[in-house]
Structures are given as C-alpha cells and as structure tokens.
Write an enzyme that holds these catalytic residues in place. Structure first.
Site, PDB file in Angstrom:
ATOM      1  CG  HIS A  63     -29.677  -2.956  39.756  1.00 37.16           C
ATOM      2  ND1 HIS A  63     -31.367  -2.522  39.306  1.00 37.16           N
ATOM      3  CD2 HIS A  63     -30.502  -4.583  39.734  1.00 37.16           C
ATOM      4  CE1 HIS A  63     -32.115  -3.070  39.401  1.00 37.16           C
ATOM      5  NE2 HIS A  63     -31.686  -3.899  39.119  1.00 37.16           N
ATOM      6  CG  HIS A  92     -34.216  -6.053  42.776  1.00 36.89           C
ATOM      7  ND1 HIS A  92     -34.258  -7.247  43.233  1.00 36.89           N
ATOM      8  CD2 HIS A  92     -33.657  -5.431  42.480  1.00 36.89           C
ATOM      9  CE1 HIS A  92     -33.947  -7.406  42.077  1.00 36.89           C
ATOM     10  NE2 HIS A  92     -33.907  -6.123  41.568  1.00 36.89           N
TER      11      HIS A  92
HETATM   12  O1  2HA Z   1     -29.613  -9.955  38.519  1.00 33.98           O
HETATM   13  O2  2HA Z   1     -31.633  -8.013  39.523  1.00 33.98           O
HETATM   14  O3  2HA Z   1     -32.664  -6.869  37.466  1.00 33.98           O
HETATM   15  C1  2HA Z   1     -30.707  -9.988  38.250  1.00 33.98           C
HETATM   16  C2  2HA Z   1     -31.121  -7.859  38.389  1.00 33.98           C
HETATM   17  C3  2HA Z   1     -32.096  -8.027  36.923  1.00 33.98           C
HETATM   18 ZN    ZN Z   2     -32.523  -5.892  39.739  1.00 33.87          ZN
END
Ligand code: 2HA
Ligand code: ZN
Length: 270
Positions: free
Chosen positions: A139, A141
C-alpha cells in the site's frame, strides 16, 4: 541459523521500501507492505518456536492461522528501513484464528505492525483463494492516482477504462482492471473487508483520496502494478484538461489483450 539480514526476502523488502520512498509514494510514515513466507523459509533464519511477544490484531482471519508474514511497522518511515530493518520491520505469525500476532523477530523498539494489518491480512486471504501463489500486499500514496480520484468518476469500470487508454502497457499489466473504494476511514476492519472484497476480482484497489493497494506473487509484481497504474494516472493528469486528438480504442485494447492471450475483466470493453 543463517543471518536474516541476508535473506532474499529481507533484501527484497529493504530495496522495495527504499525505492518506494524515493518515488515519493510513501511520505513520512505512510505506506505498508506485508510479505507471506513459508514456514521452512523463515525457519532457515529464526527459531519459529520462539515467540517474543503476542499482540492482539483486532480481527479474525481463520484461513491465515499459523501463516508467517514480514510486515512494516506502524509509525515507521520507509526511508529508514534499510538502516534499521530490525526496528522498522517485524516477522509475525498469526495465531488463534488470526486474532493474535506472535512476533518472531523485529519491532525491536517495542513497536508493532502497520495500522493497516486488517486490510493486508484480509486481502491476502482473498487473493490466496484467487491465486494460491500470491505472497505480497503493498500500500502507498502515489500522487497522480490520488489526484485522479478528485477529478475522475470513481465508477471502477470507467476508472479502469481511462487508465487502459492512457498507455498501451496498462491493459497488458492489469487486464483484470482496478477496484475503487469511495473515501472510507483507514486502519479499520471495515475498509479491510471492503478492500478484500474488491481483491477477489482485481489485483489493484484504489482508496479514493488516500492511496492504492497492489498485490502479487512477489514484491516486483506488486510494485510493478502500482508503477504502471501510477504512470497511466500521470498521463491522465497531464492530458485531462487538454483537447484530446487521439486515443486507444476499445478495438485496439481488445487487440492487445488477444495478442497476449489475456482475459480482460468481463464487461469492461465495449
Ligand atoms: O501507514 O498509509 O493508510 C500509514 C498509512 C495508512
Ligand atoms: Zn495509507
């Protein structure tokens, strides 16, 4: 016992977190990765019977009982993993139907696993049913995908089709398309369950106004999915406000998929 810092899974993890930070995908302490290991793979480096600490997970996932994962730590910065792996990463085994995490190595400053453990573990379970070879959930961003969730419909068929049209490579890499969740509170079991539901059909799930999940059989594959989707989103953000003269048609998208023998997500091409 071999040195765990030289294990291929460890050096892969360290390289991946460093590159993701350099890409600007993991500002501050954001982003998280989990990598499923086989018991005998872990046993080459640690005594898998020696549990250092047990931490409640706050969810249950019986299908992963006894499975071992290398996981990034909560509050930890990807940029620091290469300098202090034992503090920023941890090796855990799920126990008691997934309700407990037994720490076998790492989190050496008393820390614990990522706040997104529910989404990771539930996604592992969903992907293992679809593909028993899946090992990674990742995951982060990336800016262009996030930006796109402010200006593009979140309808996942439309979202996928836009990304497929942004570069020839897209449909080659993610013919299964992209799942999209509306904004939801992160770090919860609810977003974990919603993510895992999407993961039954696609290996990429976008969290609107937050980030992206990618999965794969190894770190390169999960990283490569995110990299390709983010490149397509970048081209979208560079062109969406301009007069579009050319595009990739549905017939051409189908031609690419047929050429590679890829099965395209049902109903996504006209
Ligand atoms: O770990 O990205 O979604 C921090 C994040 C939460
Ligand atoms: Zn995150």
């Amino acid at each position: 016992m071999k040195n765990i810092l030289e294990a291929p899974f460890m050096t892969d993890m360290i390289r991946t977190t460093a590159i993701m930070y350099d890409h600007g995908w993991d500002e501050r302490n954001s982003g998280n990765i989990s990598l499923l290991l086989e018991e005998d793979e872990a046993a080459e480096y640690i005594d898998t019977k020696a549990v250092l600490r047990t931490i409640p997970t706050g969810f249950s996932e019986p299908s992963l009982d006894g499975r071992i994962f290398l996981v990034t730590g909560t509050g930890k910065y990807f940029k620091n993993v290469e300098y202090a792996p034992e503090m920023n990463l941890g090796l855990l085994r799920l126990a008691d139907g997934g309700r407990q995490a037994e720490v076998l190595w790492g989190f050496s400053d008393g820390g614990k696993f990522t706040s997104e453990l529910p989404a990771h573990m539930m996604s592992h379970a969903a992907r293992l049913s679809a593909d028993p070879g899946n090992r990674v959930v990742l995951h982060c961003h990336p800016a262009n995908l996030l930006a796109m969730t402010y200006v593009h419909t979140l309808d996942e068929r439309e979202f996928t089709r836009t990304l497929w049209r942004m570069c020839t490579e897209s449909i080659m890499i993610f013919p299964d398309g992209i799942g999209v969740l509306p904004w939801m509170l992160c770090g919860t079991n609810e977003i974990g369950e919603a993510t895992a539901e999407k993961m039954k059909l696609s290996r990429i799930v976008v969290w609107a106004q937050h980030g992206i999940y990618g999965v794969g059989r190894d770190l390169d594959e999960a990283f490569g999915l995110v990299e390709t989707a983010e490149k397509a989103a970048e081209i979208y953000m560079k062109t969406a406000h301009l007069r579009i003269l050319n595009t990739i048609s549905d017939a051409q998208l189908k031609k690419i998929a047929d050429h590679l023998g890829h099965t395209v997500r049902e109903g996504y091409l006209d």
